[in-house]
Design a protein around this motif. Structure first.
Motif, short mmCIF file in Angstrom:
data_model
loop_
_atom_site.label_atom_id
_atom_site.label_comp_id
_atom_site.label_asym_id
_atom_site.label_seq_id
_atom_site.Cartn_x
_atom_site.Cartn_y
_atom_site.Cartn_z
N GLU A 23 0.82 -1.21 0.00
CA GLU A 23 0.00 0.00 0.00
C GLU A 23 0.85 1.26 0.00
O GLU A 23 0.47 2.29 -0.59
N THR A 24 2.01 1.20 0.64
CA THR A 24 2.91 2.35 0.61
C THR A 24 3.46 2.56 -0.80
O THR A 24 3.51 3.69 -1.31
N VAL A 25 3.88 1.48 -1.44
CA VAL A 25 4.35 1.58 -2.83
C VAL A 25 3.22 2.08 -3.72
O VAL A 25 3.43 2.90 -4.63
N GLY A 26 2.00 1.60 -3.46
CA GLY A 26 0.85 2.09 -4.24
C GLY A 26 0.63 3.58 -4.09
O GLY A 26 0.28 4.27 -5.06
N SER A 27 0.82 4.09 -2.88
CA SER A 27 0.69 5.53 -2.66
C SER A 27 1.76 6.30 -3.41
O SER A 27 1.48 7.36 -4.00
N LEU A 28 2.99 5.80 -3.38
CA LEU A 28 4.06 6.45 -4.13
C LEU A 28 3.74 6.46 -5.63
O LEU A 28 3.90 7.49 -6.31
N ALA A 29 3.26 5.34 -6.13
CA ALA A 29 2.94 5.24 -7.56
C ALA A 29 1.82 6.19 -7.96
O ALA A 29 1.82 6.73 -9.07
#
Length: 243
Positions: free
Chosen positions: A95-101
């Protein structure tokens, strides 16, 4: 750029596509090293790498806030240790990577400082790259320091050396003798290639594997240089990869 220190307009202006996500743990590292050792090391490697990468490439690299609780059930017997289940940890990373993306940072290297996170990170970065609008790979700093990697323990030579270089005030030097005296040489309790121990307290009374007295600040500087050099190479490959 440290994401936590930036304002949203500053992030928007960078148009960054590359990001580093440090992950570590909050767990025992013997009587001489802080619970946050793994997280501090992941941050140090990530921040130095971003600085070096931006200095040599015409491209920004964002360092996301550290995920400082990891998969650490093996250390649960020692006070202060916090742990997430592998499922929760994988969700937090994804979810953190998704937010960055969502904000354009679709190419992410997860910079890891804790051995207990390795399997979960391998799985979740593959899932992200296959199923999400992002590309992610894991990087564990102590696997990228050449011949030194073979001496990686827990609260031992390598981790203590890097602390002595980056955060010397956090090493309880007056407890090094105790840490060395009650340490063990090898992780686990092995019979015919099988580790019978699930928790570290089963084979190390004070939580230390390896010799924390063997690693000085000079070694720590070398370790950081090697890890940063390796991570810069990974970043270059991730930046050039056809997604």
């Amino acid at each position: 750029m440290r994401l936590a220190d930036a304002t949203w307009p500053e992030v928007a202006e960078t148009n960054a596509e590359l990001a580093l996500l440090p992950v570590g743990s909050t767990e025992q590292h013997g009587p001489h090293a802080p619970l946050g050792t793994d997280s501090l090391h992941a941050e140090s490697v990530a921040e130095r790498t971003a600085e070096q990468y931006e200095a040599t490439h015409d491209e920004p690299c964002v360092v996301a806030p550290t995920l400082s609780v990891g998969v650490s059930a093996e250390h649960r017997a020692f006070p202060g240790t916090l742990c997430l289940s592998p499922d929760t940890f994988r969700s937090a990373v994804r979810e953190t990577v998704g937010s960055l993306a969502q904000h354009g940072m679709r190419r992410v290297v997860v910079v890891n400082g804790h051995g207990g996170n390795v399997d979960a990170l391998r799985e979740v970065t593959a899932t992200i790259s296959r199923e999400d609008e992002a590309y992610a790979v894991p990087f564990t700093w102590f696997e990228a320091v050449g011949e030194h990697s073979s001496r990686m323990g827990h609260g031992g030579e390598l981790e203590t050396a890097l602390l002595r270089y980056t955060y010397p005030d956090l090493v309880r030097e007056d407890r090094i003798a105790e840490a060395r005296e009650r340490a063990v040489d090898r992780w686990g309790e092995w019979v015919s290639g099988v580790n019978l121990a699930h928790d570290s307290v089963e084979f190390t009374e004070n939580g230390v594997v390896g010799d924390p007295g063997a690693g000085d600040a000079e070694l720590g500087a070398e370790l950081l240089e090697l890890a940063v050099e390796a991570l810069c190479e990974v970043l270059e490959a991730v930046a050039e990869r056809d997604l």
